[in-house]
Enzyme design. Structure first.
Site, PDB file in Angstrom:
ATOM      1  CG  HIS A  19      -1.934  -1.018   1.308  1.00 11.11           C
ATOM      2  ND1 HIS A  19      -2.055  -1.857   2.391  1.00 11.11           N
ATOM      3  CD2 HIS A  19      -2.906  -1.386   0.440  1.00 11.11           C
ATOM      4  CE1 HIS A  19      -3.065  -2.687   2.190  1.00 11.11           C
ATOM      5  NE2 HIS A  19      -3.596  -2.427   1.004  1.00 11.11           N
ATOM      6  CE  LYS A  43     -12.272  -6.230   1.410  1.00 13.78           C
ATOM      7  NZ  LYS A  43     -10.956  -5.709   1.065  1.00 13.78           N
ATOM      8  NE  ARG A  92      -3.082  -8.088  -4.637  1.00 14.41           N
ATOM      9  CZ  ARG A  92      -3.978  -8.344  -3.715  1.00 14.41           C
ATOM     10  NH1 ARG A  92      -3.637  -8.389  -2.467  1.00 14.41           N
ATOM     11  NH2 ARG A  92      -5.228  -8.580  -4.019  1.00 14.41           N
ATOM     12  CB  SER A 130      -4.603  -6.594   4.181  1.00 14.27           C
ATOM     13  OG  SER A 130      -4.117  -5.320   3.834  1.00 14.27           O
TER      14      SER A 130
END
Length: 161
Positions: A19, A43, A92, A130
């Protein structure tokens, strides 16, 4: 000339070096980057929104062009409200692209005033998420090369009290 602001949204649960790489690279392109912590009820967060804001604020304290805020609701509404015109999204792998492409297209469908800038994650962070950080930390694995020391301490406090 008006400032060119970008918004980098995410859950940042927790913030990783990946990040921070995107934030730092965004600051080379824009006059300011708002790191927007999403209030996402879908989440299952380890850190509260307030904890994430505090971690990010401390980590970014030496980057005055970056500020940390929180938002809920439509991202494009938030982006327009803060006077930005660009959303930064980190990618990514190809697997990220399909989901991010759909979001960008929907945002574009809602308004033509907001652009999405995709930034490829730097190679050392191409596998980093994460979720992986939380799993490794939970299992008492090393995360010191994945997150800043402050985040590692916060993870240790959560998992090892």
């Amino acid at each position: 000339m008006p400032l060119k602001l970008a918004v980098y949204p995410g859950s940042f649960d927790p913030v990783t070096y990946g990040h921070l790489d995107i934030i730092d690279r965004g600051l080379k392109i824009f006059d300011g980057v708002i790191v927007a912590v999403a209030r996402n009820s879908e989440k299952n967060a380890l850190f509260t929104v307030q904890e994430r804001i505090e971690l990010l604020t401390e980590i970014l304290k030496d980057r005055p062009e970056a500020r940390v805020e929180t938002f809920d609701g439509l991202l494009v509404d938030y982006v327009r409200r803060v006077g930005a015109s660009v959303v930064i999204r980190g990618l990514r792998a190809v697997s990220d692209f399909e989901f991010e492409f759909q979001l960008a297209q929907m945002n574009r469908n809602i308004t033509r005033d907001v652009e999405t800038l995709f930034m490829m994650t730097s190679v050392p962070y191409s596998y980093l998420s994460s979720s992986i950080v939380k799993e490794v930390s939970c299992l008492n694995g090393p995360v010191d090369k994945l997150v800043p020391p402050l985040v590692k301490s916060a993870l240790d406090a959560k998992f090892r009290g």
